[in-house]
Design an enzyme around this catalytic site. Structure first.
Site, short mmCIF file in Angstrom:
data_model
loop_
_atom_site.label_atom_id
_atom_site.label_comp_id
_atom_site.label_asym_id
_atom_site.label_seq_id
_atom_site.Cartn_x
_atom_site.Cartn_y
_atom_site.Cartn_z
N LYS A 117 0.84 -1.21 0.00
CA LYS A 117 0.00 0.00 0.00
C LYS A 117 0.86 1.25 0.00
CE LYS A 117 -4.30 -1.82 1.87
NZ LYS A 117 -5.29 -1.84 2.94
N LYS A 200 -6.10 -10.61 -5.44
CA LYS A 200 -7.31 -10.79 -4.63
C LYS A 200 -8.35 -9.72 -4.94
CE LYS A 200 -6.51 -7.96 -0.56
NZ LYS A 200 -6.81 -7.75 0.84
N LYS A 203 -11.23 -4.01 -1.98
CA LYS A 203 -11.93 -2.71 -2.03
C LYS A 203 -11.03 -1.65 -2.65
CE LYS A 203 -13.85 -3.23 2.57
NZ LYS A 203 -12.65 -3.63 3.29
N1 AQP Z 1 -10.35 -11.36 -1.72
C1 AQP Z 1 -10.47 -11.89 -0.50
N2 AQP Z 1 -10.57 -13.21 -0.34
C2 AQP Z 1 -10.71 -13.77 0.90
N3 AQP Z 1 -10.77 -13.03 2.03
C3 AQP Z 1 -10.68 -11.69 1.92
N4 AQP Z 1 -10.72 -10.70 2.81
C4 AQP Z 1 -10.58 -9.50 2.18
N5 AQP Z 1 -10.46 -9.70 0.86
C5 AQP Z 1 -10.52 -11.04 0.66
C6 AQP Z 1 -10.89 -10.89 4.25
O1 AQP Z 1 -12.00 -10.11 4.68
C7 AQP Z 1 -11.81 -9.76 6.04
C8 AQP Z 1 -12.11 -8.30 6.24
O2 AQP Z 1 -11.10 -7.59 5.60
P1 AQP Z 1 -10.84 -6.08 5.71
O3 AQP Z 1 -11.96 -5.32 6.22
O4 AQP Z 1 -9.52 -5.86 6.33
O5 AQP Z 1 -10.87 -5.92 4.27
P2 AQP Z 1 -9.73 -5.50 3.48
O6 AQP Z 1 -8.47 -6.25 3.73
O7 AQP Z 1 -9.78 -4.07 3.72
O8 AQP Z 1 -10.33 -5.96 2.19
P3 AQP Z 1 -9.90 -5.38 0.96
O9 AQP Z 1 -11.07 -5.34 0.13
O10 AQP Z 1 -8.73 -6.13 0.46
O11 AQP Z 1 -9.50 -3.91 1.38
P4 AQP Z 1 -8.16 -3.23 1.11
O12 AQP Z 1 -8.11 -3.18 -0.35
O13 AQP Z 1 -8.38 -1.86 1.74
O14 AQP Z 1 -7.06 -4.02 1.73
C9 AQP Z 1 -10.35 -10.11 6.39
O15 AQP Z 1 -10.35 -11.29 7.16
C10 AQP Z 1 -9.73 -10.37 5.06
O16 AQP Z 1 -8.70 -11.35 5.12
#
Ligand code: AQP
Length: 338
Positions: A117, A200, A203
């Site tokens: 990031k 993956k 968001k």
């Molecule tokens: N693609 C994915 N496959 C499986 N598990 C996933 N998680 C996130 N993306 C995937 C799991 O969702 C839970 C909540 O995660 P979070 O709120 O930390 O979400 P995140 O990491 O912010 O999800 P994003 O969409 O990937 O956001 P960014 O892009 O901001 O990092 C966690 O248990 C995560 O493992």
């Protein structure tokens, strides 16, 4: 003394978007719902983590309620688990300071999520909070003495850090923390971006076409599924190396319908990718429709929602305060006199 307490579980989700996506649901939230039956479960909306990236305050407030409503709509029951907001339990940040002081700078610098990031944003736009966020996550877990942490694969390294710091604290100051295990289901550990099945679903990183949001209208999701990148050939077979796009769709299909991949391969033998995509669009729509309605019902009654969260926070604080007091004592802080 017989220890008859159920194993404890802790996990959280960020309110960084108005809607969860299928990766969040299949990788994490679905397991949370099952584990409330077998575990002493604590689940939270991690609003403190969300501000590691700049958030607009009104939007953050709305997204936080929306996240809590989605957790309830996904089946979490405040009678069977503890649901709360991270910012309502100040002990998390208090313990986090101790974790920052026992973690090595090099150790924290090796966190791949931070490296990815910060590389994307550039160092001037990267907050110090994004760097220290894994240590807040360590505290989130240790403060509840969690035995297991159900997350997606992307969080494995942070759980490893949690284990290392729990062990370090315990050996330096005397046992204060349970050393937790990751709980990562192999099949759904990583749901991939529909447009780029090598990364993956995310968001922050996925293009709108690559991500299925649970609160999207069915026709929006259907369009995304139908235009998902698939592989050369036409055979419907699970093969993550040769057919990552189709394999991702099969994983989603199989999990949402509780059907084995082998059964799906037989069912779609001789049929093309189009048939699989059409059916999957319907399955997602059938699942997401009631989910959207339930979410809206919780959002229509914000007072009840807020009071559920307040009750959850009260329960969470009683556990967190006890762990923090124990950790403060071990570190050598004098107790405050009342
Ligand atoms: N693609 C994915 N496959 C499986 N598990 C996933 N998680 C996130 N993306 C995937 C799991 O969702 C839970 C909540 O995660 P979070 O709120 O930390 O979400 P995140 O990491 O912010 O999800 P994003 O969409 O990937 O956001 P960014 O892009 O901001 O990092 C966690 O248990 C995560 O493992």
């Amino acid at each position: 003394m017989v220890n008859d307490r159920r194993p404890r579980v802790l996990s959280g989700i960020q309110p960084t978007s108005g809607s969860f996506h299928l990766g969040n649901y299949l990788g994490a939230v679905r397991q949370w719902s099952a584990m409330q039956e077998t575990h002493d479960a604590f689940y939270m909306v991690v609003d403190l983590h969300a501000i590691t990236i700049q958030q607009e305050p009104e939007q953050l407030r709305a997204n936080t309620r929306q996240a809590a409503a989605q957790l309830l709509a996904a089946g979490l029951d405040p009678e069977r688990c503890t649901i709360f907001l991270q910012s309502h339990v100040p002990e998390h940040t208090q313990l986090s300071w101790i974790m920052e002081c026992i973690a090595g700078f090099g150790e924290a610098s090796r966190m791949t999520q931070f490296k990815d990031k910060s590389a994307k944003q550039g160092s001037d736009r990267t907050s110090v909070g994004l760097f220290t966020y894994p240590l807040l996550m360590v505290s989130d877990i240790l403060i509840y003495q969690a035995d297991q942490v159900p997350v997606g694969e992307d969080q494995r390294q942070h759980i490893e850090l949690t284990r290392n710091l729990a062990e370090r604290f315990n050996s330096r100051y005397g046992k204060a923390f349970t050393v937790p295990e990751p709980y990562i289901l192999k099949e759904t550990a990583k749901i991939y971006d529909l447009q780029d099945p090598s990364v993956k679903m995310s968001k922050s990183a996925s293009t709108p076409k690559g991500i299925i949001n649970l609160l999207d209208e069915p026709k929006v999701s259907a369009k995304k599924i139908k235009s998902a990148v698939t592989d050369t050939g036409s055979e419907i077979r699970f093969d993550e190396q040769e057919k990552p796009g189709i394999s991702n769709l099969l994983t989603i299909y199989s999990t949402l319908t509780d059907t084995s991949i082998a059964e799906l391969e037989t069912r779609y033998e001789g049929k093309g990718y189009g048939a699989l995509k059409t059916d999957l669009s319907e399955i997602v729509a059938d699942w997401a429709g009631p989910f959207r309605e339930r979410t809206q019902e919780y959002l229509d009654d914000p007072e009840t929602l807020d009071s559920l969260l307040a009750k959850g926070a009260e329960k969470a604080r009683s556990v967190a305060a006890e762990t923090l007091a124990q950790a403060y004592d071990k570190v050598g802080f004098l107790p405050a006199k009342h």
